[in-house]
Design an enzyme around this catalytic site. Structure first.
Site, PDB file in Angstrom:
ATOM      1  CG  HIS A 161      -2.012  -1.024   1.128  1.00 13.87           C
ATOM      2  ND1 HIS A 161      -3.306  -0.707   0.796  1.00 13.87           N
ATOM      3  CD2 HIS A 161      -1.992  -2.367   1.270  1.00 13.87           C
ATOM      4  CE1 HIS A 161      -4.039  -1.801   0.758  1.00 13.87           C
ATOM      5  NE2 HIS A 161      -3.268  -2.834   1.052  1.00 13.87           N
ATOM      6  CG  ASP A 369      -0.022   9.276   0.702  1.00 17.55           C
ATOM      7  OD1 ASP A 369      -0.107   8.121   1.155  1.00 17.55           O
ATOM      8  OD2 ASP A 369      -0.698  10.234   1.117  1.00 17.55           O
TER       9      ASP A 369
HETATM   10  C1  GDG Z   1      -2.143   3.778   3.265  1.00 19.65           C
HETATM   11  C2  GDG Z   1      -1.130   4.473   2.348  1.00 19.65           C
HETATM   12  C3  GDG Z   1      -2.808   4.398   0.509  1.00 19.65           C
HETATM   13  C4  GDG Z   1      -8.832  10.145   7.695  1.00 19.65           C
HETATM   14  N1  GDG Z   1      -9.337  10.872   8.715  1.00 19.65           N
HETATM   15  C5  GDG Z   1     -10.503  10.304   9.054  1.00 19.65           C
HETATM   16  C6  GDG Z   1     -10.728   9.208   8.222  1.00 19.65           C
HETATM   17  N2  GDG Z   1      -9.691   9.136   7.408  1.00 19.65           N
HETATM   18  C7  GDG Z   1      -9.603   8.135   6.312  1.00 19.65           C
HETATM   19  C8  GDG Z   1      -9.681   8.816   4.973  1.00 19.65           C
HETATM   20  C9  GDG Z   1      -9.054   7.749   4.082  1.00 19.65           C
HETATM   21  C10 GDG Z   1      -8.064   7.084   5.022  1.00 19.65           C
HETATM   22  O1  GDG Z   1      -8.372   7.461   6.353  1.00 19.65           O
HETATM   23  C11 GDG Z   1      -6.645   7.539   4.762  1.00 19.65           C
HETATM   24  O2  GDG Z   1      -6.220   6.932   3.576  1.00 19.65           O
HETATM   25  P1  GDG Z   1      -4.960   7.440   2.790  1.00 19.65           P
HETATM   26  O3  GDG Z   1      -4.901   6.730   1.513  1.00 19.65           O
HETATM   27  O4  GDG Z   1      -5.049   8.924   2.637  1.00 19.65           O
HETATM   28  O5  GDG Z   1      -3.687   7.152   3.703  1.00 19.65           O
HETATM   29  P2  GDG Z   1      -3.088   6.010   4.706  1.00 19.65           P
HETATM   30  O6  GDG Z   1      -3.907   5.842   5.915  1.00 19.65           O
HETATM   31  O7  GDG Z   1      -1.674   6.460   4.957  1.00 19.65           O
HETATM   32  O8  GDG Z   1      -3.121   4.643   3.864  1.00 19.65           O
HETATM   33  C12 GDG Z   1      -1.851   5.295   1.291  1.00 19.65           C
HETATM   34  C13 GDG Z   1      -3.703   3.610   1.442  1.00 19.65           C
HETATM   35  O9  GDG Z   1      -2.927   2.886   2.409  1.00 19.65           O
HETATM   36  C14 GDG Z   1      -4.541   2.591   0.676  1.00 19.65           C
HETATM   37  O10 GDG Z   1      -3.737   1.749  -0.099  1.00 19.65           O
HETATM   38  O11 GDG Z   1      -3.627   5.216  -0.304  1.00 19.65           O
HETATM   39  O12 GDG Z   1      -0.926   5.874   0.403  1.00 19.65           O
HETATM   40  O13 GDG Z   1      -0.254   5.311   3.119  1.00 19.65           O
HETATM   41  O14 GDG Z   1     -10.004   6.793   3.671  1.00 19.65           O
HETATM   42  O15 GDG Z   1     -11.027   9.109   4.692  1.00 19.65           O
HETATM   43  N3  GDG Z   1     -11.827   8.424   8.280  1.00 19.65           N
HETATM   44  C15 GDG Z   1     -12.764   8.750   9.212  1.00 19.65           C
HETATM   45  N4  GDG Z   1     -12.602   9.811  10.077  1.00 19.65           N
HETATM   46  C16 GDG Z   1     -11.502  10.613  10.006  1.00 19.65           C
HETATM   47  O16 GDG Z   1     -11.390  11.574  10.763  1.00 19.65           O
HETATM   48  N5  GDG Z   1     -13.881   8.022   9.302  1.00 19.65           N
END
Ligand code: GDG
Length: 465
Positions: A161, A369
Site C-alpha cells: 500500500h 504517499d
Molecule cells: C495507506 C497508504 C494508501 C482520515 N481521517 C478520518 C478518516 N480518514 C480516512 C480517509 C481515508 C483514510 O483514512 C486515509 O487513507 P490514505 O490513503 O489517505 O492514507 P493512509 O492511511 O496512509 O493509507 C496510502 C492507502 O494505504 C490505501 O492503499 O492510499 O498511500 O499510506 O479513507 O477518509 N476516516 C474517518 N474519520 C476521520 O477523521 N472516518
C-alpha cells in the site's frame, strides 16, 4: 505444481495486520475484501488487536458478517519489536524516503521475522493448497518465503500500500536483501504506481539479478512471479451517496455556520509526517502573505486524527502543528477571522463526506504517499453542478492517475499558495470539466476494479514456478 482455476472459484484468504473484525464497515479495503471473503467462504488472518504482557501467540477462530477470522494475539515485546519497531520505525520511514527517522535495531528484525513466521504458521494450519493467499502491506514481506522454506505450497500474492522507494534508499536498510528476496518469493506482487514499479524492477534487476521474461513476469533463479501495477481505488458510488446523507448535511451545516460566506479549503489526513502537514501550513501562510486580498474571505480547516501517537515523531509533529497554527492565526487572524482551523480528532465517514462537499478546495499535499485515498474521496463527494478543485501533490501515487487535479510540489510554498489561488479563481466551466474527468476515472478504477485486477493476475500466472 498447483493446477490453476479462475480466482473467483477459489477460496480467498486475506492476511493483514489489522482486520475488519469488530468494525465491519470500517472503510474501502474492509468492504472489498469482506465481500469476496464472504462469497468464497474465505478467511481473514490478522492481529487480534490484543497485547499481553507474557509471550502468548494464540490463534482465535471466530466469525462476523459471514466472514471467518483467525486472529493472532501479540505479546508486548512482539508488539514493540514488530509493530512499533521494524514496521513503523524502519520500513515506514525508509519507504517514505525518511532515512533520517529510521532506527535500525537488530532486535526489531528478530521480532519482525518471528511475527511473520507466526503468521506463516497460521496460514499453513488454516488453509489448503487450492486456496489463494493475499497478503497486505509492509508488515509481511517474509511470509511467502517462510511458507516455501517450511515446504508449505500455496499460491501467494502481496500488495504494497505504501511507496517502493528508489533502490538507493531501499538499500540503506541493513537487511534489504532479505526483504527483497521475501517480496520476490510471492507469485504476484502488486504496487500502487508506475513510479513504484520502476523503482522495484530496478532494485530486483540490479540487486537480485532478476530477469524480465514477459510483460509483467520476472524470474529469479527457478522462481517466476508477476508484477502487477494495481492502483487502489475507493467505493466511489457509495462515497458520493454518503456526501448527501443526513449526517453529511448536518456536519456541513455546522461548519457552514462558522464559515459564513467564506470559501472553505479542507485537508484531511492521519497525523503522519509523510502527509506534509507543516509544509501545507507554511504554504497557507505564504498564501496569506502574498495575497492580502484573500484575508477574511477564506478559511482553511485541517482535520488530522492522531495516529500511532505513542511513537516519538508523532508527538513532535503534533507539537509542531500546534505551534504553526498558533503562529499563523496570530500573524494573520483578525477579530472576526480565524485563518487556520486545525482539529486533531476524527469524524465519521459520512460527516467527512459532507465536509469535503462543502469545500471549494481539497488540499492533498503529502511528501510521499503510496496512493492517497483522500484525493479520491474529495472528488467523489463533490456536487457535479458546482464542484470544488483538487490540489494534489506530485508525490502521491494518485497524481499518476488524477492528472486533471492541480498537481504541485508540496515542498514549494509558493506553488501551494498559487495553486490554491488558481483553484479559488477557477471558472465554473473549467471546474466542471476537470471534475468530470476525475470522477469518471475514480468510478472506472474503483475498489472492486482494484481487487479484480489484482486477483486476475493469478488466472494468467502459472502456479508453483
Ligand atoms: C495507506 C497508504 C494508501 C482520515 N481521517 C478520518 C478518516 N480518514 C480516512 C480517509 C481515508 C483514510 O483514512 C486515509 O487513507 P490514505 O490513503 O489517505 O492514507 P493512509 O492511511 O496512509 O493509507 C496510502 C492507502 O494505504 C490505501 O492503499 O492510499 O498511500 O499510506 O479513507 O477518509 N476516516 C474517518 N474519520 C476521520 O477523521 N472516518
Amino acid at each position: 505444481m498447483i493446477k490453476t482455476r479462475p480466482h473467483s472459484s477459489r477460496r480467498l484468504v486475506a492476511v493483514s495486520n489489522r482486520t475488519s473484525f469488530g468494525s465491519p464497515s470500517a472503510g474501502g479495503l474492509a468492504v472489498a475484501l469482506s465481500d469476496t471473503l464472504a462469497e468464497t467462504g474465505g478467511l481473514w488472518i490478522g492481529w487480534s488487536g490484543k497485547i499481553f504482557d507474557m509471550p502468548r501467540r494464540r490463534v482465535h477462530l471466530t466469525e462476523e458478517g459471514g466472514v471467518s477470522f483467525a486472529l493472532i494475539d501479540m505479546s508486548k515485546s512482539d508488539y514493540e519489536g514488530f509493530y512499533l519497531g521494524y514496521a513503523n520505525s524502519v520500513l515506514w520511514p525508509v519507504m517514505h524516503n525518511r532515512l533520517d527517522l529510521a532506527v535500525f535495531d537488530s532486535d526489531y528484525l528478530a521480532a519482525y521475522t518471528a511475527i511473520n513466521q507466526q503468521f506463516a504458521r497460521a496460514i499453513s494450519d488454516q488453509t489448503a493448497p487450492s486456496d489463494l493467499i493475499w497478503v497486505q502491506d509492509y508488515h509481511f514481506f517474509l511470509i511467502a518465503k517462510q511458507l516455501k522454506d517450511a515446504g508449505c505450497h500455496r499460491q501467494t500474492g502481496f500488495f504494497l500500500h505504501i511507496p517502493f522507494p528508489a533502490p538507493e534508499v531501499f538499500r540503506s536498510i541493513p537487511d534489504h536483501r532479505l526483504l527483497g528476496e521475501g517480496l520476490c518469493a510471492y507469485d504476484v506482487v502488486g504496487l500502487q504506481s508506475p513510479h513504484d514499479c520502476k523503482n522495484f524492477t530496478r532494485y530486483i534487476q540490479e540487486e537480485l539479478g532478476a530477469e524480465q521474461v514477459g510483460e509483467e513476469r520476472y524470474r529469479i533463479g527457478d522462481h517466476t512471479f508477476t508484477l502487477r501495477l494495481c492502483p487502489i481505488g475507493i467505493d466511489a458510488e457509495s462515497f458520493s451517496q454518503s456526501a448527501t446523507s443526513d449526517a453529511a448535511e448536518n456536519a456541513a451545516r455546522k461548519l457552514a455556520k462558522f464559515l459564513g460566506d467564506r470559501h472553505l479549503i479542507i485537508g484531511v489526513d492521519r497525523m503522519d509526517y509523510s502527509k506534509g502537514l507543516p509544509q501545507r501550513f507554511e504554504g497557507m501562510a505564504t498564501l496569506f502573505d502574498k495575497y492580502p486580498v484573500l484575508h477574511g474571505s477564506i478559511s482553511f480547516t485541517q482535520i488530522a486524527p492522531p495516529s500511532r501517537s505513542v511513537v516519538e515523531e508523532y508527538a513532535q509533529l503534533r507539537q509542531q502543528l500546534d505551534e504553526l497554527s498558533g503562529r499563523i492565526n496570530g500573524d494573520y487572524g483578525d477579530l472576526d477571522w480565524i485563518p487556520i482551523r486545525y482539529l486533531a480528532r476524527g469524524y465519521e465517514r459520512d460527516e467527512l463526506a459532507g465536509l469535503y462537499r462543502l469545500a471549494r478546495v481539497g488540499l492533498v499535499t503529502p511528501l510521499q504517499d503510496g496512493m492517497n485515498l483522500v484525493a479520491k474521496e474529495y472528488i467523489a463527494a463533490q456536487d457535479p453542478d458546482d464542484p470544488g478543485v483538487l490540489v494534489l501533490s506530485q508525490f502521491a501515487g494518485a497524481a499518476e492517475q488524477m492528472k486533471e487535479a492541480l498537481i504541485i510540489n508540496p515542498h514549494d510554498r509558493d506553488a501551494v499558495a498559487d495553486s490554491v489561488l488558481t483553484a479559488l479563481n477557477m471558472p465554473l466551466e473549467e471546474r466542471k470539466r476537470r471534475w468530470r474527468v476525475l470522477y469518471d476515472g475514480i468510478c472506472r478504477q474503483d475498489i472492486t476494479w482494484w481487487r479484480e485486477h489484482f486477483l486476475s493476475a493469478f488466472d494468467s500466472a502459472p502456479a508453483g514456478t
